[in-house]
Design an enzyme around this catalytic site. Structure first.
Site, PDB file in Angstrom:
ATOM      1  N   SER A   1     -47.039  93.761 -27.581  1.00  0.00           N
ATOM      2  CA  SER A   1     -46.227  93.787 -28.803  1.00  0.00           C
ATOM      3  C   SER A   1     -44.773  94.128 -28.501  1.00  0.00           C
ATOM      4  O   SER A   1     -44.461  94.802 -27.516  1.00  0.00           O
ATOM      5  CB  SER A   1     -46.787  94.825 -29.784  1.00  0.00           C
TER       6      SER A   1
HETATM    7  N1  SAH Z   1     -51.340  96.634 -28.137  1.00  0.00           N
HETATM    8  C1  SAH Z   1     -51.505  95.515 -27.248  1.00  0.00           C
HETATM    9  C2  SAH Z   1     -51.676  94.261 -28.059  1.00  0.00           C
HETATM   10  C3  SAH Z   1     -52.421  93.204 -27.350  1.00  0.00           C
HETATM   11  S1  SAH Z   1     -52.647  91.699 -28.271  1.00  0.00           S
HETATM   12  C4  SAH Z   1     -50.306  95.418 -26.345  1.00  0.00           C
HETATM   13  O1  SAH Z   1     -49.196  95.710 -26.819  1.00  0.00           O
HETATM   14  O2  SAH Z   1     -50.445  95.042 -25.189  1.00  0.00           O
HETATM   15  C5  SAH Z   1     -54.143  92.040 -29.151  1.00  0.00           C
HETATM   16  C6  SAH Z   1     -55.358  92.320 -28.341  1.00  0.00           C
HETATM   17  O3  SAH Z   1     -56.454  92.460 -29.265  1.00  0.00           O
HETATM   18  C7  SAH Z   1     -55.754  91.219 -27.367  1.00  0.00           C
HETATM   19  O4  SAH Z   1     -55.898  91.747 -26.086  1.00  0.00           O
HETATM   20  C8  SAH Z   1     -57.101  90.721 -27.928  1.00  0.00           C
HETATM   21  O5  SAH Z   1     -58.008  90.298 -26.923  1.00  0.00           O
HETATM   22  C9  SAH Z   1     -57.608  91.952 -28.653  1.00  0.00           C
HETATM   23  N2  SAH Z   1     -58.629  91.714 -29.682  1.00  0.00           N
HETATM   24  C10 SAH Z   1     -58.730  90.712 -30.576  1.00  0.00           C
HETATM   25  N3  SAH Z   1     -59.816  90.875 -31.349  1.00  0.00           N
HETATM   26  C11 SAH Z   1     -60.431  92.011 -30.938  1.00  0.00           C
HETATM   27  C12 SAH Z   1     -61.608  92.718 -31.339  1.00  0.00           C
HETATM   28  N4  SAH Z   1     -62.406  92.311 -32.339  1.00  0.00           N
HETATM   29  N5  SAH Z   1     -61.930  93.857 -30.675  1.00  0.00           N
HETATM   30  C13 SAH Z   1     -61.165  94.312 -29.660  1.00  0.00           C
HETATM   31  N6  SAH Z   1     -60.041  93.678 -29.239  1.00  0.00           N
HETATM   32  C14 SAH Z   1     -59.680  92.557 -29.869  1.00  0.00           C
END
Ligand code: SAH
Length: 216
Positions: free
Chosen positions: A63
């Site tokens: 993000s």
């Molecule tokens: N806070 C992280 C955001 C990553 S993007 C950062 O800044 O790096 C969002 C993430 O949510 C992805 O890695 C995706 O695989 C995960 N995601 C999507 N659906 C999910 C679920 N049901 N349970 C756990 N993770 C999930």
């Protein structure tokens, strides 16, 4: 080169967070301290402190710094809390939470993404983070209820298990909307059955995929 990242990081805080109204000194300190570039592929280090999300593989993104600060501030952490994070991703937001709360549990759906975040966080010596692989829309009942829950992927609505796993007074921070644009929303558990809701403005996240999220 090392000094270069320190100054880029201070510049990020001074130009992206402070002018947009991030005020919590603990959040600001954590963002000044944590080496965000280490959560990215080395090829992306030069742009790690820029004002936008960046790719972390498997079509996922780290993000934008401001959004990490805004979501963290919305949790109102004091240092004693147990926090659940859904969507570990790069692990950067996880590290910020680990600086500001007592214990962090984090759920990631994609095994390779989770393994890499674990490696990065181990290298930085965090000992108050537990990561698991699974569907975070179900929460993580075993360690709950939580003082705060943060979802870093876009949901069509607040997953019921997450609302249920909040303590009284606990806060759920989650982007709610369609797949293109969402409203950063905070649900506050006032008591057993009663939740209030606040809006923190527009944002755009990748999809939350799971039983209480979007389909595959
Ligand atoms: N806070 C992280 C955001 C990553 S993007 C950062 O800044 O790096 C969002 C993430 O949510 C992805 O890695 C995706 O695989 C995960 N995601 C999507 N659906 C999910 C679920 N049901 N349970 C756990 N993770 C999930």
């Amino acid at each position: 080169m090392f000094n270069d990242y320190i100054s880029k990081r201070q510049h990020m805080v001074d130009t992206q967070l402070l002018p947009r109204g991030i005020k919590d000194p603990r959040v600001i300190n954590a963002m000044r301290k944590i080496p965000r570039h280490l959560f990215l592929d080395e090829a992306l280090w030069p742009e790690a402190y820029e004002d936008h999300p960046a790719p972390i593989g498997e079509k996922q993104t780290i993000s934008q710094p401001y959004i990490v600060a805004l979501m963290t501030e919305a949790l109102k952490l004091q240092g004693t809390e147990t926090v659940l994070e859904i969507g570990t991703g790069s692990g950067y937001q996880t590290a910020i939470l680990a600086e500001l709360a007592e214990q962090v549990y984090s759920v990631e759906r994609l095994p390779n993404i989770a393994k890499r975040a674990r490696r990065t966080l181990d290298n930085l010596k965090y000992s108050n983070i537990v990561i698991t692989i699974g569907d975070g829309t179900l929460g993580w009942r075993e360690h709950g209820p939580y003082d705060g829950i943060i979802v870093t992927a876009a949901a069509p609505s607040a997953p019921k298990p997450l609302l249920e796993q909040l303590k009284a007074g606990g806060r759920l921070v989650i982007p709610i909307g369609d797949e293109f644009t969402q409203d950063l929303t905070v649900f506050i558990r006032e008591d057993e059955q009663d939740y209030s809701r606040e809006s923190y403005g527009g944002c755009r996240f990748v999809k939350l995929i799971g039983a209480h999220g979007w389909g595959e």
